[in-house]
Design an enzyme around this catalytic site. Structure first.
Site, PDB file in Angstrom:
ATOM      1  N   GLU A  32      61.891  -8.803 -64.680  1.00  0.00           N
ATOM      2  CA  GLU A  32      61.290  -8.712 -66.006  1.00  0.00           C
ATOM      3  C   GLU A  32      62.119  -7.724 -66.832  1.00  0.00           C
ATOM      4  OE1 GLU A  32      57.544  -6.585 -66.393  1.00  0.00           O
ATOM      5  OE2 GLU A  32      56.850  -8.145 -67.751  1.00  0.00           O
ATOM      6  N   GLU A  63      46.872  -5.980 -63.735  1.00  0.00           N
ATOM      7  CA  GLU A  63      47.547  -6.899 -64.671  1.00  0.00           C
ATOM      8  C   GLU A  63      48.994  -6.447 -64.737  1.00  0.00           C
ATOM      9  OE1 GLU A  63      46.082  -9.394 -66.048  1.00  0.00           O
ATOM     10  OE2 GLU A  63      43.975  -8.906 -65.812  1.00  0.00           O
ATOM     11  N   LEU A  64      49.910  -7.258 -64.201  1.00  0.00           N
ATOM     12  CA  LEU A  64      51.276  -6.751 -64.001  1.00  0.00           C
ATOM     13  C   LEU A  64      52.302  -7.548 -64.811  1.00  0.00           C
ATOM     14  CD1 LEU A  64      50.817  -6.145 -60.167  1.00  0.00           C
ATOM     15  CD2 LEU A  64      50.348  -4.580 -62.056  1.00  0.00           C
ATOM     16  N   GLU A  93      40.922 -10.214 -66.238  1.00  0.00           N
ATOM     17  CA  GLU A  93      40.152  -9.505 -67.254  1.00  0.00           C
ATOM     18  C   GLU A  93      39.702 -10.522 -68.285  1.00  0.00           C
ATOM     19  OE1 GLU A  93      41.313  -5.080 -68.104  1.00  0.00           O
ATOM     20  OE2 GLU A  93      43.103  -6.291 -68.298  1.00  0.00           O
ATOM     21  N   CYS A 138      54.088  -8.830 -71.747  1.00  0.00           N
ATOM     22  CA  CYS A 138      54.042  -9.320 -70.366  1.00  0.00           C
ATOM     23  C   CYS A 138      54.142 -10.842 -70.324  1.00  0.00           C
ATOM     24  CB  CYS A 138      52.768  -8.847 -69.695  1.00  0.00           C
ATOM     25  SG  CYS A 138      51.283  -9.230 -70.621  1.00  0.00           S
ATOM     26  N   GLY A 141      50.284  -2.674 -66.139  1.00  0.00           N
ATOM     27  CA  GLY A 141      51.597  -2.035 -66.170  1.00  0.00           C
ATOM     28  C   GLY A 141      52.579  -2.815 -65.315  1.00  0.00           C
ATOM     29  N   GLY A 142      53.613  -2.127 -64.870  1.00  0.00           N
ATOM     30  CA  GLY A 142      54.668  -2.791 -64.108  1.00  0.00           C
ATOM     31  C   GLY A 142      54.242  -3.115 -62.687  1.00  0.00           C
ATOM     32  N   TRP A 159      52.506   1.000 -72.534  1.00  0.00           N
ATOM     33  CA  TRP A 159      52.797   1.385 -73.913  1.00  0.00           C
ATOM     34  C   TRP A 159      52.933   0.202 -74.865  1.00  0.00           C
ATOM     35  CZ3 TRP A 159      57.133  -1.362 -74.351  1.00  0.00           C
ATOM     36  CH2 TRP A 159      57.976  -1.483 -73.243  1.00  0.00           C
ATOM     37  N   ASN A 160      52.999  -1.021 -74.360  1.00  0.00           N
ATOM     38  CA  ASN A 160      53.421  -2.092 -75.283  1.00  0.00           C
ATOM     39  C   ASN A 160      52.326  -2.519 -76.269  1.00  0.00           C
ATOM     40  OD1 ASN A 160      52.091  -3.245 -73.096  1.00  0.00           O
ATOM     41  ND2 ASN A 160      53.040  -5.224 -73.462  1.00  0.00           N
TER      42      ASN A 160
HETATM   43  P1  NDP Z   1      54.326   1.359 -65.873  1.00  0.00           P
HETATM   44  O1  NDP Z   1      53.879   0.640 -64.672  1.00  0.00           O
HETATM   45  O2  NDP Z   1      55.528   2.200 -65.807  1.00  0.00           O
HETATM   46  O3  NDP Z   1      53.159   2.316 -66.411  1.00  0.00           O
HETATM   47  C1  NDP Z   1      51.872   1.850 -66.707  1.00  0.00           C
HETATM   48  C2  NDP Z   1      50.910   3.019 -66.673  1.00  0.00           C
HETATM   49  O4  NDP Z   1      50.842   3.537 -65.353  1.00  0.00           O
HETATM   50  C3  NDP Z   1      51.336   4.190 -67.549  1.00  0.00           C
HETATM   51  O5  NDP Z   1      50.201   4.803 -68.091  1.00  0.00           O
HETATM   52  C4  NDP Z   1      52.029   5.094 -66.551  1.00  0.00           C
HETATM   53  O6  NDP Z   1      52.136   6.416 -66.982  1.00  0.00           O
HETATM   54  C5  NDP Z   1      51.110   4.933 -65.362  1.00  0.00           C
HETATM   55  N1  NDP Z   1      51.697   5.298 -64.078  1.00  0.00           N
HETATM   56  C6  NDP Z   1      53.005   5.330 -63.723  1.00  0.00           C
HETATM   57  N2  NDP Z   1      53.135   5.712 -62.423  1.00  0.00           N
HETATM   58  C7  NDP Z   1      51.882   5.912 -61.950  1.00  0.00           C
HETATM   59  C8  NDP Z   1      51.350   6.297 -60.689  1.00  0.00           C
HETATM   60  N3  NDP Z   1      52.124   6.549 -59.651  1.00  0.00           N
HETATM   61  N4  NDP Z   1      50.012   6.382 -60.557  1.00  0.00           N
HETATM   62  C9  NDP Z   1      49.190   6.109 -61.596  1.00  0.00           C
HETATM   63  N5  NDP Z   1      49.637   5.758 -62.824  1.00  0.00           N
HETATM   64  C10 NDP Z   1      50.962   5.643 -62.996  1.00  0.00           C
HETATM   65  O7  NDP Z   1      54.463   0.264 -67.004  1.00  0.00           O
HETATM   66  P2  NDP Z   1      55.001   0.449 -68.484  1.00  0.00           P
HETATM   67  O8  NDP Z   1      54.182   1.487 -69.187  1.00  0.00           O
HETATM   68  O9  NDP Z   1      56.473   0.619 -68.454  1.00  0.00           O
HETATM   69  O10 NDP Z   1      54.598  -0.964 -69.135  1.00  0.00           O
HETATM   70  C11 NDP Z   1      55.362  -2.093 -69.007  1.00  0.00           C
HETATM   71  C12 NDP Z   1      54.830  -2.991 -67.923  1.00  0.00           C
HETATM   72  O11 NDP Z   1      53.479  -3.349 -68.176  1.00  0.00           O
HETATM   73  C13 NDP Z   1      55.573  -4.301 -67.851  1.00  0.00           C
HETATM   74  O12 NDP Z   1      55.900  -4.615 -66.530  1.00  0.00           O
HETATM   75  C14 NDP Z   1      54.588  -5.313 -68.394  1.00  0.00           C
HETATM   76  O13 NDP Z   1      54.776  -6.610 -67.946  1.00  0.00           O
HETATM   77  C15 NDP Z   1      53.302  -4.749 -67.944  1.00  0.00           C
HETATM   78  N6  NDP Z   1      52.214  -5.300 -68.751  1.00  0.00           N
HETATM   79  C16 NDP Z   1      51.356  -6.219 -68.188  1.00  0.00           C
HETATM   80  C17 NDP Z   1      50.368  -6.818 -68.927  1.00  0.00           C
HETATM   81  C18 NDP Z   1      49.417  -7.794 -68.313  1.00  0.00           C
HETATM   82  O14 NDP Z   1      48.317  -7.953 -68.848  1.00  0.00           O
HETATM   83  N7  NDP Z   1      49.733  -8.448 -67.210  1.00  0.00           N
HETATM   84  C19 NDP Z   1      50.194  -6.512 -70.344  1.00  0.00           C
HETATM   85  C20 NDP Z   1      51.143  -5.550 -70.847  1.00  0.00           C
HETATM   86  C21 NDP Z   1      52.112  -4.965 -70.058  1.00  0.00           C
HETATM   87  P3  NDP Z   1      53.516   6.872 -67.711  1.00  0.00           P
HETATM   88  O15 NDP Z   1      53.576   6.141 -68.991  1.00  0.00           O
HETATM   89  O16 NDP Z   1      53.356   8.324 -67.891  1.00  0.00           O
HETATM   90  O17 NDP Z   1      54.629   6.529 -66.770  1.00  0.00           O
END
Ligand code: NDP
Length: 480
Positions: free
Chosen positions: A383, A248-249, A460, A282, A226-227, A149-150
């Site tokens: 984090e 990308e975490l 990426e 991130c 994501g996370g 979402w960020n």
């Molecule tokens: P999440 O990992 O909670 O969610 C990311 C995405 O994954 C969302 O669309 C989420 O859906 C979906 N998701 C959650 N659980 C599952 C599953 N079991 N299977 C498949 N998809 C799933 O991260 P956040 O949205 O909270 O974002 C924050 C995180 O993203 C931070 O840790 C940040 O560091 C990281 N991030 C990394 C970046 C990078 O380039 N390295 C850049 C930006 C952010 P839903 O929203 O419905 O839970």
């Protein structure tokens, strides 16, 4: 109230999953209800993507024709920049000015990958016998793109642009907190003249919609941002299914200030490095390491500069710190500050919600600086993804490198020094996907981005960013 539909095969559908609310974190008001995609809807989306990707109309599109379509998407993003920025701002609370910049960056990503697909060549390998060997690059087929979402505008653009430039079809699953930018991108794809089904957008919850997507047998590659915990779970499924993943975490990036640095510039870099986007980045420089001989003075300057930051509504000119992206997330950030207090940390500034009456309805949190912790404290290890900076002193390069690398993450690092030799030595020693020297958080679609250690797998962006979404194929021509 109408429910916002999602996009499968060029059609806007309500689906059969559970609808969910999109809430504005700046004022707590409901933006809209959004349709949720069930596993059956995801199946339909993947089938449509699969069909569209295999259709000769798409498969035989020449690179320059694909590039023209991608440029058309970029044009429409530029035309609709205000709209896109507003949609993102209402969902994740980011400053309007930052959302506007991100819309421009999204258009830039489409233009960059349009340029690459039109100009990138395949290879003729040196012959080791009576043959000619070509190496060409094929799309995987259907790519699942899952985003947080960020910064959805930019993160979704850089995945979708590269994957589609590479010849794939994409099923995009945005965060439940920010469905809007992905849906607008879907609309743009249709208006740009892409065949229906090349970009599908399924909205819904991670554990339902996202999980169904990564498990689908026709998804041949997964690109996730994501996370770390979610990335690990997705990586396990991908390993079982033997499909490639790009992950990308998260990050816990060290921001390093040596005594010989240009300290005026370093103060600016440190403050914007953690507090832009309210720390929800991130690559936020969330652990500040300051050489001991300047520690007290430098810290005083960082605190003073932080005090001048204006916490305010995201659409009001002059605001610098917008709300956190959700109320749930603010509670998470608060629990980290509580843990820092329990671990003996001293809150130098912030550590609470702001008092201003106009901010009470939103998920605001003051920029916070914490000293007196060790690198082992929870607030220094995890984090936080919020406006919280932990500050630690260091004595010399060896101590610094040990502390800076003393994290499970490895995404970003900032170094401030006037010594180019020292900067080079430290940059080489730090385990991090990106290192900034005398600057911070500068980003470019032209360079690879990704993390060491728990910050991810794969890269990426950059010239070879398109190859993440392709498989090499060798073709040998007999010449005897
Ligand atoms: P999440 O990992 O909670 O969610 C990311 C995405 O994954 C969302 O669309 C989420 O859906 C979906 N998701 C959650 N659980 C599952 C599953 N079991 N299977 C498949 N998809 C799933 O991260 P956040 O949205 O909270 O974002 C924050 C995180 O993203 C931070 O840790 C940040 O560091 C990281 N991030 C990394 C970046 C990078 O380039 N390295 C850049 C930006 C952010 P839903 O929203 O419905 O839970």
């Amino acid at each position: 109230m109408d429910i916002q539909p999602f996009l499968i095969g060029g059609e806007w559908v309500q689906g059969t999953g559970s609808a969910f609310d999109s809430t504005n974190p700046a004022n707590g008001k409901l933006n809209k209800r959004v349709a949720g995609a069930s596993a059956a809807d995801v199946d339909q989306a993947v089938r449509n993507a699969h069909r569209a990707q295999r259709d000769p109309k798409w498969r035989n599109t020449l690179p320059h024709e694909r590039a023209r379509l991608l440029h058309r998407v970029a044009d429409l993003i530029v035309e609709r920049g205000d709209l896109l920025a507003n949609v993102q701002m209402r969902e994740n609370g980011k400053l309007f000015s930052e959302c506007r910049t991100q819309a421009a960056a999204a258009a830039g990503a489409f233009r960059y990958f349009a340029g690459i697909v039109e100009t990138m060549v395949s290879e003729v390998a040196p012959s080791r016998g009576p043959h000619v060997a070509n190496v060409i690059y094929e799309p995987f087929g259907v790519v699942a793109a899952i985003t947080p979402w960020n910064s959805p505008l930019t993160l979704e653009a850089q995945k979708v642009a590269a994957a589609i430039a590479a010849g794939n079809a994409v099923v995009l699953k945005p965060s439940e907190f920010t469905p809007g930018p992905a849906l607008e991108l879907g609309r743009i794809f249709l208006d740009a003249g892409f065949p229906p089904g090349i970009l599908n957008v399924v909205t819904g919850l991670g554990g339902e919609t996202g999980l169904a997507l990564v498990q689908h047998p026709d998804v041949r590659m997964i690109s996730f941002t994501g996370g770390t915990a979610t990335g690990r779970a997705i990586g396990r499924i991908a390993a079982e299914r033997l499909v490639p993943v790009a992950l990308e975490l998260g990050g816990k990036s060290p921001h390093i200030v040596f005594a010989d640095a240009d300290l005026d510039a370093a103060v600016d870099g440190v403050v914007s490095g953690i507090f832009t986007s309210s720390g929800q980045s991130c690559i936020a420089g969330s652990r500040l390491f300051v050489e001991r001989e300047i520690y007290d003075d430098f810290l005083a300057r960082v605190v003073e500069r932080t005090r001048a930051l204006k916490v305010g509504l995201p659409d009001v000119a002059g605001s610098q710190i917008a709300p956190l992206s959700s109320f749930v997330h603010r509670e998470r950030v608060e629990s980290y500050v509580k843990s820092a207090r329990e671990d003996g940390g001293t809150i130098l500034i912030g550590g609470k919600r702001p008092d201003a009456p106009e901010l009470q309805a939103g998920a605001f949190y003051e920029p916070t600086i914490i000293a007196g912790l060790t690198n082992a404290a929870k607030a220094c290890r995890d984090e936080i993804f919020g406006p919280v900076l932990c500050v630690l002193p260091f004595d010399g390069e060896d101590d610094l490198v040990e502390q800076a690398n003393g994290t499970t993450f490895g995404l970003g690092c900032g170094i401030w020094t006037e010594s180019y030799k020292k900067a080079w030595r430290v940059a080489r020693a730090i385990e991090s996907g990106t290192v900034w020297i005398n600057t911070y958080k500068e980003l470019s679609v032209a360079v690879p981005f990704g993390g060491f250690k728990d910050s991810g797998v794969g890269r990426e962006k950059g010239y070879y960013g398109i190859r993440v979404y392709q498989e090499p194929k060798t073709i040998l021509w007999g010449m005897k």
